[in-house]
Structures are given as C-alpha cells and as structure tokens.
Scaffold this motif. Structure first.
Motif, PDB file in Angstrom:
ATOM      1  N   ARG A  94     -31.451 -69.094 136.711  1.00 50.71           N
ATOM      2  CA  ARG A  94     -30.215 -68.817 137.455  1.00 50.71           C
ATOM      3  C   ARG A  94     -29.536 -67.550 136.933  1.00 50.71           C
ATOM      4  N   ALA A  95     -29.643 -67.314 135.625  1.00 47.78           N
ATOM      5  CA  ALA A  95     -29.045 -66.101 135.038  1.00 47.78           C
ATOM      6  C   ALA A  95     -29.705 -64.850 135.598  1.00 47.78           C
ATOM      7  N   ARG A  96     -31.011 -64.911 135.823  1.00 46.86           N
ATOM      8  CA  ARG A  96     -31.723 -63.746 136.358  1.00 46.86           C
ATOM      9  C   ARG A  96     -31.219 -63.345 137.740  1.00 46.86           C
ATOM     10  N   SER A  97     -30.709 -64.318 138.492  1.00 43.37           N
ATOM     11  CA  SER A  97     -30.221 -63.987 139.830  1.00 43.37           C
ATOM     12  C   SER A  97     -28.696 -64.016 139.928  1.00 43.37           C
ATOM     13  N   ALA A  98     -28.034 -64.066 138.786  1.00 48.09           N
ATOM     14  CA  ALA A  98     -26.561 -64.086 138.781  1.00 48.09           C
ATOM     15  C   ALA A  98     -26.019 -62.784 139.346  1.00 48.09           C
ATOM     16  N   ARG A 101     -21.747 -60.230 135.715  1.00 51.97           N
ATOM     17  CA  ARG A 101     -22.050 -60.225 134.283  1.00 51.97           C
ATOM     18  C   ARG A 101     -21.526 -61.507 133.616  1.00 51.97           C
ATOM     19  N   GLU A 103     -21.039 -64.495 135.030  1.00 51.54           N
ATOM     20  CA  GLU A 103     -21.873 -65.628 135.421  1.00 51.54           C
ATOM     21  C   GLU A 103     -23.186 -65.616 134.638  1.00 51.54           C
ATOM     22  N   LYS A 104     -23.796 -64.439 134.527  1.00 52.58           N
ATOM     23  CA  LYS A 104     -25.043 -64.309 133.788  1.00 52.58           C
ATOM     24  C   LYS A 104     -24.840 -64.718 132.330  1.00 52.58           C
ATOM     25  N   SER A 105     -23.759 -64.245 131.729  1.00 49.26           N
ATOM     26  CA  SER A 105     -23.470 -64.569 130.337  1.00 49.26           C
ATOM     27  C   SER A 105     -23.288 -66.070 130.145  1.00 49.26           C
ATOM     28  N   LEU A 108     -26.624 -67.835 130.390  1.00 51.64           N
ATOM     29  CA  LEU A 108     -27.445 -67.619 129.197  1.00 51.64           C
ATOM     30  C   LEU A 108     -26.935 -68.445 128.020  1.00 51.64           C
ATOM     31  N   SER A 159     -28.828 -62.418 125.669  1.00 47.57           N
ATOM     32  CA  SER A 159     -27.371 -62.455 125.789  1.00 47.57           C
ATOM     33  C   SER A 159     -26.683 -61.518 124.821  1.00 47.57           C
TER      34      SER A 159
END
Length: 162
Positions: A94-98, A101, A103-105, A108, A159
């Motif tokens: 899911r982080a790869r398609s966040a 920044r 949301e990705k963090s 992760l 991260s």
C-alpha cells in the motif's frame, strides 16, 4: 495456477468453518488459520491486497496470538509469524501506491511494526524450520527469523529510519 489454489483454500476454509465453535481444539484452529494464511498469500501474489489484508487478519484472529504465546503452541506461532509478516507486506504494498508522503510514511511505519511483531514471534519458536508443523513452507530465505529481520531492516531503510 494461483486461481485454482485460491479456490481450493477458500473451499477448504468454508468446509472447516461450519464445524468450528469457540471451543474448537488447537489443531482445528490451526488448520483454519493456515487456510486463511494460504488464501492471503495467494491473494497477495494475485495483486489483491485488500482481500489479502482481510485474510491475514482472519488468520491472526483464528490463531489467537495471546493464547498461542501463553501455551507455546508452536504450530499456531508459525501461522501467526507468517500472518504478521504478511500484514507487513500488505502495508508495504500500500505504501508503494500511496499518494502522499504522509500516507506512505504511516504505511511504512505499519509495515515495520508488523515485521517486528513477526520477528518477535519467530523468537518464541524453538528451532524454527522452513517447514511448519502444519506442513506449509515458511517464507524465510534462510530461516524465518532472518527473513523477518531482513524485512525490518528494509522497512527502516525505505522509511529513512536507521
């Protein structure tokens, strides 16, 4: 064929569930949790992250981590460790398609926590093996604990946490 494997796991789970009650024996609970785990792994390989996440959670709920830890239920601990790592894989995917920044963090951080839980669970298993007592192949490269540690290191690197 992943689609056929998925159908098989879903049918096996459906066949076992009606016989399951809150007082089911440890072997039945572990078999059902293993079926959810195998379903989740097949769903991940097919790219169905949402349904895989739900199946990993069902595997964890069915395996009953607190009870497994308390009773040193080694077969259940294998399922739990694999499902925790799978939950980390879900968060990392899911982080790869966040889109942001932030949301990705956050995802992760979730992945890292899941991988750490998995590594902690593997440490509860005496003499971990690539083959679980229930007969499924663990996803570790050399050993399950090393795989989980490698995933923690990877999540930290991605991260930016060291």
């Amino acid at each position: 064929d992943l689609h056929r494997a998925l159908q098989y796991y879903e049918k096996a789970t459906a066949d076992m569930e009606p016989n399951a009650t809150s007082g089911m024996d440890d072997d039945t609970r572990c078999d059902i949790a293993t079926s959810y785990l195998k379903t989740a792994k097949a769903l991940m390989r097919l790219g169905n992250v949402t349904d895989a996440a739900a199946a990993f959670q069902k595997a964890l709920g069915t395996a009953s981590p607190a009870s497994a830890m308390e009773h040193r239920d080694v077969p259940a601990l294998y399922v739990i460790a694999e499902a925790q790592a799978g939950s980390g894989d879900v968060a990392a995917a899911r982080a790869r398609s966040a889109r942001s920044r932030e949301e990705k963090s956050a995802l992760l951080v979730d992945a890292k926590a899941s991988y750490e839980h998995s590594a902690d669970t593997w440490r509860q298993i005496p003499n971990p093996s690539r083959i679980s007592p229930c007969g499924f192949l663990s996803s570790g490269l050399q050993s399950p604990a090393m795989s989980s540690k490698a995933k923690v290191d990877l999540a930290k690197a991605i991260s930016g946490q060291h």
